[in-house]
Design a protein around this motif. Structure first.
Motif, mmCIF file in Angstrom:
data_model
loop_
_atom_site.group_PDB
_atom_site.id
_atom_site.type_symbol
_atom_site.label_atom_id
_atom_site.label_comp_id
_atom_site.label_asym_id
_atom_site.label_seq_id
_atom_site.Cartn_x
_atom_site.Cartn_y
_atom_site.Cartn_z
ATOM 1 N N ALA A 24 -5.413 3.409 -4.952
ATOM 2 C CA ALA A 24 -4.777 4.306 -4.234
ATOM 3 C C ALA A 24 -5.466 4.799 -3.059
ATOM 4 N N ASP A 62 1.728 9.393 -6.014
ATOM 5 C CA ASP A 62 2.182 10.572 -5.626
ATOM 6 C C ASP A 62 3.229 11.398 -6.351
ATOM 7 N N SER A 101 0.807 -1.328 -0.098
ATOM 8 C CA SER A 101 -0.055 0.086 -0.018
ATOM 9 C C SER A 101 0.916 1.202 0.185
ATOM 10 N N ARG A 149 -4.470 4.308 0.846
ATOM 11 C CA ARG A 149 -4.413 5.254 1.942
ATOM 12 C C ARG A 149 -5.016 4.918 3.291
ATOM 13 N N ILE A 208 0.959 4.340 -2.979
ATOM 14 C CA ILE A 208 0.508 5.636 -2.498
ATOM 15 C C ILE A 208 1.944 6.431 -2.998
#
Length: 298
Positions: free
Chosen positions: A277, A255, A247, A281, A251
């Motif tokens: 995504a 980003d 995870s 989060r 992210i």
């Protein structure tokens, strides 16, 4: 106002309000939250003593970062109103009200809390445990549009089985409609929803399997009746290290400046979309909060 839904509630342990030793022992149990019970766990002739005992324990504190809820007696009983007044004065994180059947029950509970002087930060948790509640489930959930307090539902599966006259089977098929309806409504209106208890304390395999079922259904955690159930429950409802690590990669990938605006990326050979995504989060947020809570509670 604080987001009361954004905290771990993997394991939520009932503790009988009439048992002073249990209330003290609860300070050392690694449950995310405790429900100090004035209802089912207390005999009628011990109700007032239990109320005083629980309120004194909450006022005294010592429970660390564990979330504390006091389950009062139903509002239509001889003890309900006085329970709420005393519980509010004790200052727990939440008041858990049983037998919420209609939106009006939510309104009544909130009005009694307000009349007793409850601060806005004191939550209302609701027991969802009757056929009538299931028939009114959307309307009850919709109270979040005006309610400042209601944020957690607790599934009362023992009462559901009693009212439906159904059996506690390993797969829980007889009550799956009830669980599913409540889950849909909770998710539609942003509520936390906690699975019901598992009654056979000695059946460790059965308990673990039901924790997994609750997690797979989407429950945020599970209510428990014995300290021995806390560890396995925490394990099931915690994201595993591999999931958390992946995870974080998802992210990080979304980003990256060069990936801004992209809807699909490849991460570790897997195709992931924007929705993944969002899931990532949440997983990381939950994992970080669990780590913080466990550190605080030792």
């Amino acid at each position: 106002m604080a987001d009361f839904t954004a905290r771990p509630r993997r394991s939520v342990l009932y503790m009988p309000g009439s048992n002073a030793r249990a209330l003290e022992k609860a300070k050392e149990i690694p449950a995310d939250a405790l429900i100090l019970d004035l209802e089912d766990a207390v005999a009628p002739d011990a109700k007032e003593e239990a109320r005083q005992q629980v309120c004194d324990a909450v006022k005294a504190g010592g429970y660390g970062k564990r979330e504390i809820a006091i389950r009062v007696n139903a509002l239509d009983t001889a003890w309900g109103k006085d329970d709420i007044a005393a519980a509010v004065a004790a200052g727990p994180d939440a008041i858990l009200v049983p037998k919420i059947n209609t939106p009006d029950d939510v309104t009544l509970a909130e009005s009694q809390m307000a009349a007793a002087g409850a601060p806005e930060t004191m939550q209302l948790w609701c027991m969802i445990e009757t056929p009538l509640a299931m028939l009114n489930i959307k309307e009850i959930a919709a109270k979040t549009e005006t309610s400042l307090r209601m944020n957690v539902w607790v599934m009362g599966t023992n009462d559901i089985a009693k009212e439906l006259r159904c059996q506690h089977t390993p797969e829980r098929m007889p009550m799956m409609t009830s669980l599913g309806l409540a889950m849909l409504a909770a998710r539609a209106y942003g509520l936390v929803i906690l699975d019901g208890v598992y009654n056979d304390i000695k059946d460790e395999d059965g308990f673990f399997a039901m924790c997994e079922q609750g997690r797979d259904l989407g429950m945020d955690g599970k209510t428990l009746i014995h300290p021995s159930q806390v560890g396995p429950c925490n394990k099931v409802f915690s994201p595993d290290e591999e999931t958390v690590a992946f995870s974080r990669k998802v992210i990080e990938a979304f980003d990256q400046p060069e990936n801004q605006g992209k809807g699909v990326l490849k991460v570790d050979g897997k195709m992931v979309e924007i929705l993944h995504a969002e899931i990532a989060r949440r997983v990381v947020n939950v994992a970080d909060q669990i780590a913080e809570l466990e550190k605080a509670n030792g």
